[in-house]
Design a protein around this motif. Structure first.
Motif, PDB file in Angstrom:
ATOM      1  N   LEU A  26       0.383   8.964   2.592  1.00 37.37           N
ATOM      2  CA  LEU A  26       0.492  10.305   2.008  1.00 37.37           C
ATOM      3  C   LEU A  26       1.069  11.300   3.002  1.00 37.37           C
ATOM      4  O   LEU A  26       0.599  12.416   3.145  1.00 37.37           O
ATOM      5  CB  LEU A  26      -0.882  10.780   1.512  1.00 37.37           C
ATOM      6  CG  LEU A  26      -1.444  10.099   0.281  1.00 37.37           C
ATOM      7  CD1 LEU A  26      -2.790  10.708  -0.089  1.00 37.37           C
ATOM      8  CD2 LEU A  26      -0.510  10.222  -0.907  1.00 37.37           C
ATOM      9  N   ILE A  31       5.314  14.507  -1.905  1.00 37.99           N
ATOM     10  CA  ILE A  31       4.018  14.824  -2.494  1.00 37.99           C
ATOM     11  C   ILE A  31       3.973  16.285  -2.955  1.00 37.99           C
ATOM     12  O   ILE A  31       3.272  16.637  -3.899  1.00 37.99           O
ATOM     13  CB  ILE A  31       2.890  14.567  -1.470  1.00 37.99           C
ATOM     14  CG1 ILE A  31       2.835  13.084  -1.100  1.00 37.99           C
ATOM     15  CG2 ILE A  31       1.542  15.046  -1.982  1.00 37.99           C
ATOM     16  CD1 ILE A  31       2.473  12.174  -2.240  1.00 37.99           C
ATOM     17  N   VAL A 225      -2.265  17.096   2.824  1.00 37.10           N
ATOM     18  CA  VAL A 225      -1.269  16.169   3.350  1.00 37.10           C
ATOM     19  C   VAL A 225      -0.687  16.687   4.673  1.00 37.10           C
ATOM     20  O   VAL A 225       0.509  16.879   4.810  1.00 37.10           O
ATOM     21  CB  VAL A 225      -0.152  15.892   2.313  1.00 37.10           C
ATOM     22  CG1 VAL A 225       0.651  14.661   2.727  1.00 37.10           C
ATOM     23  CG2 VAL A 225      -0.726  15.687   0.933  1.00 37.10           C
TER      24      VAL A 225
END
Length: 314
Positions: A26, A31, A225
């Motif tokens: 991730l 994302i 993240v």
């Protein structure tokens, strides 16, 4: 939305399919597509300068959202990056270091900074943008742990000695403040500052110092993240539409708690992998020792048999 996230009785594996299609670490800026959609919807983004190109996937997202020209800055692009750029007419590969090449590129509507994660480089990038692109939006990655307050240096580093802190090949972990070979290590690709915090150390510190000289800029932080930062001048958002649209993300205690849990789990896995590798090495050394001892036993046994044969023949 519920069915899209969790699947249905007829399709119970939808969430699992979605999960396994995402990057395992991730770490990818892809994302944050939802955040980029918010920015594009409220700004006329036509030109993008992206510093640090993952694989070309994220570069393509900017084109999908409406950018006509995306300058992908990466001094050492992989073949995958080159192929992705060549396949999209909106993408343009730039193979020069970011601080030097920024003045020679068109002034962009959006800058995406995800290249070198150290104070010296980020400070120069941000300072140039805030001075020369007053109407731009700047999106940045890695403003939280581990590089928010600790420099990372890709090796070999082009930085002068005065721009680098003392380095270590060990890496940070959530489970204590010291570096460890069982932490987030570069394995030769990068080293890290031996100590965290203090002056001129880390991505977030570089942003703070740049903003201190440009208080007219607003800073937003999405705590997910590894941390995504958004910079824009306050007067370019007079009705606060962008700030209000980002607020559910920038003020989310849930996102912050999930990020802390994620990095704790991730660094625990790193520790377990390190320990498993060490145990495997121990087993290999033990097997080598046993094999050597067995060979010695066989040699001594053979000598004993020869000696016994000589005695019997005499």
């Amino acid at each position: 939305m519920t069915e899209a996230m969790a699947g249905s009785r007829e399709d119970p594996h939808a969430q699992a399919r979605s999960a396994r299609s995402a990057p395992v670490l991730l770490h990818s800026m892809s994302i944050f597509r939802e955040i980029f959609e918010i920015v594009f919807a409220r700004r006329g983004i036509r030109t993008v300068v992206e510093i640090g190109v993952e694989s070309g996937q994220v570069s393509g997202i900017y084109a999908e959202l409406g950018a006509s020209d995306v300058y992908c800055v990466d001094p050492e692009p992989t073949e995958r990056v080159r192929s992705a750029v060549e396949a999209n007419d909106a993408l343009h590969l730039v193979t020069e270091p970011s601080p030097e090449v920024l003045p020679r590129l068109p002034v962009a509507d959006l800058y995406v900074l995800d290249g070198d994660h150290n104070y010296a480089v980020v400070r120069r990038e941000v300072a140039w943008i805030l001075e020369h692109a007053p109407d731009a939006v700047v999106a940045m990655h890695d403003l939280l742990w581990p590089w928010g307050r600790r420099d990372l240096y890709y090796e070999p580093s082009p930085l002068k000695a005065g721009d680098r802190h003392p380095i270590s090949e060990d890496g940070p972990t959530v489970w204590h403040d010291e570096l460890t070979p069982a932490g987030f290590v570069g394995l030769g690709a990068f080293t890290v500052a031996r100590h965290a915090g203090g002056e001129r150390n880390g991505v977030l510190t570089a942003v703070e110092d740049a903003l201190a000289e440009h208080p007219e800029w607003r800073f937003e932080l999405v705590p997910a993240v590894f941390g995504m930062g958004i910079l824009y001048r306050a007067e370019t958002d007079p009705d606060e539409a962008l700030q209000r649209a980002l607020r559910p993300y920038t003020t989310s205690n849930l996102l912050a708690a999930m990020e802390n849990n994620r990095i704790a789990l991730y660094t625990r896995v790193l520790q377990m992998q390190f320990e498993a590798a060490a145990q495997a090495d121990d087993r290999d050394r033990l097997a080598d020792t046993v094999a050597a001892q067995r060979h010695e036993i066989d040699r001594l046994t053979a000598e004993l048999h020869r000696a016994w044969a000589v005695l019997r023949s005499g």
